[in-house]
Scaffold this active site. Structure first.
Site, PDB file in Angstrom:
ATOM      1  CE1 TYR A   1      -2.380  18.814  28.263  1.00 37.54           C
ATOM      2  CE2 TYR A   1      -1.448  18.656  26.055  1.00 37.54           C
ATOM      3  CZ  TYR A   1      -2.415  18.310  26.977  1.00 37.54           C
ATOM      4  OH  TYR A   1      -3.426  17.468  26.601  1.00 37.54           O
TER       5      TYR A   1
ATOM      6  NE  ARG B   1       0.640  10.166  32.031  1.00 35.74           N
ATOM      7  CZ  ARG B   1       0.187   8.921  32.194  1.00 35.74           C
ATOM      8  NH1 ARG B   1       0.918   8.011  32.807  1.00 35.74           N
ATOM      9  NH2 ARG B   1      -1.003   8.600  31.751  1.00 35.74           N
TER      10      ARG B   1
ATOM     11  CG  ASP C   1       2.461  10.861  37.226  1.00 34.87           C
ATOM     12  OD1 ASP C   1       2.670  10.286  38.314  1.00 34.87           O
ATOM     13  OD2 ASP C   1       1.421  10.684  36.575  1.00 34.87           O
TER      14      ASP C   1
ATOM     15  CG  ASP D   1      -3.598  12.008  33.143  1.00 36.00           C
ATOM     16  OD1 ASP D   1      -4.503  11.329  32.638  1.00 36.00           O
ATOM     17  OD2 ASP D   1      -2.404  11.919  32.808  1.00 36.00           O
TER      18      ASP D   1
END
Length: 317
Positions: free
Chosen positions: A70, A178, A84, A42
């Site tokens: 991550y 997310r 988010d 993203d």
């Protein structure tokens, strides 16, 4: 410039496509025609974005199913339309009564195989159309849950003053970090959004092996070359087959090789027997193929009965 994979540290506020466009301009000056990327990030996320150069682009689909790692921060007390912190705020909630122990207990439930509902602002397709396209049109569409695997989730820090939680997660393809943040907030009852995301690993690619985009722009050929990883390196889960020069020449022309004429140096290491490539061939039946006397990587192949058949050939004879 040799064929291979460059690990780019994608900066925030750049799309993956933007990064490829810059790399394409750089590499075209160095005689490379084909450029692509593996594993979209993203725009607001940063970290590992593998850039495939030249013939390596033919192997991009093999890395599509790689596990990812991550480092994430979740902000409690907010709900947004995108899950988010960069989305439109839909609601602010009170976090009074939320304890560190409660946060830890909820996050523990996300380990292993879980079900996730993809965010409405995502590239998941429903009836041939991406969910974010429906969302931008203000249209509702049924979103079905998907099963994903969280291999590990390690809490790194809980800041109760800022109501922020930082954790590292290693997960399967298709996992939305997310959504983990959003589900954490939903279970706690206070809401939560992702406020920071860095991909630190994608398959064999690690952030410490990467190069920043601005640094890359200033490099010449000799400086870039050390960062370019060999084409076959990401295929570590495939088996390894070796063959003599005459068979290698025959294989490189697209011909099948009898199984007794090759040497199986390694068997595939894929645990998930359901993993298949775009042609429906199982990853547990795919091999890296090399010429034995030179060690040259010829491409990939698969076993079909008593034959080794080519899947992708990367050399010419």
């Amino acid at each position: 410039m040799k064929d291979g994979i460059l690990v780019l540290n994608k900066p925030q506020n750049w799309t993956s496509h933007d990064c490829v466009a810059v790399c394409r301009r750089i590499m075209r000056l160095k005689g490379v025609k084909k450029i692509g990327h593996g594993g979209t990030l993203d725009p607001m996320a940063c970290g590992v974005l593998p850039i495939f150069i030249g013939k390596a682009t033919r192997l991009m689909e093999y890395t599509d199913l790689d596990d990812k790692t991550y480092r994430c921060t979740a902000k409690l007390g907010l709900i947004t339309d995108t899950q988010d912190i960069w989305g439109e705020v839909l609601e602010k909630r009170d976090t009074d009564g939320i304890t560190e122990d409660a946060i830890r207990k909820v996050l523990c439930t996300f380990r292993g195989e879980i079900e996730q509902y993809p965010p409405k602002y995502s590239a998941v397709r429903v009836n041939g159309k991406k969910l974010y396209e429906y969302a931008r049109e203000g249209r509702d569409v049924e979103i079905r849950p998907r099963r994903v695997t969280i291999h590990s989730l390690v809490i790194e820090n809980i800041d109760m003053d800022r109501m922020e939680v930082s954790f590292e997660v290693t997960c399967s393809k298709g996992t939305y970090i997310r959504t983990i943040c959003s589900d954490l907030g939903e279970t706690l009852g206070c809401g939560a959004v992702m406020s920071a995301l860095t991909r630190t690993a994608s398959g064999v690619f690690r952030i410490e092996d990467g190069v920043d985009l601005e640094v890359l722009k200033a490099m010449d050929d000799s400086e870039i070359e050390p960062y370019v990883i060999d084409v076959d390196k990401p295929l570590v889960q495939f088996g390894r087959i070796e063959m003599k020069a005459d068979r290698a020449k025959y294989f490189a022309m697209g011909n099948s090789i009898r199984w007794y004429q090759i040497k199986v140096a390694e068997e595939p290491k894929v645990d998930n027997h359901e993993l298949k490539n775009k042609r429906g061939r199982g990853y547990d039946n795919l091999y890296r193929v090399y010429q034995s006397d030179t060690g040259e990587f010829l491409g990939t192949g698969y076993r079909d009965g008593n034959l080794l058949k080519a899947d992708k050939i990367l050399v010419t004879r």
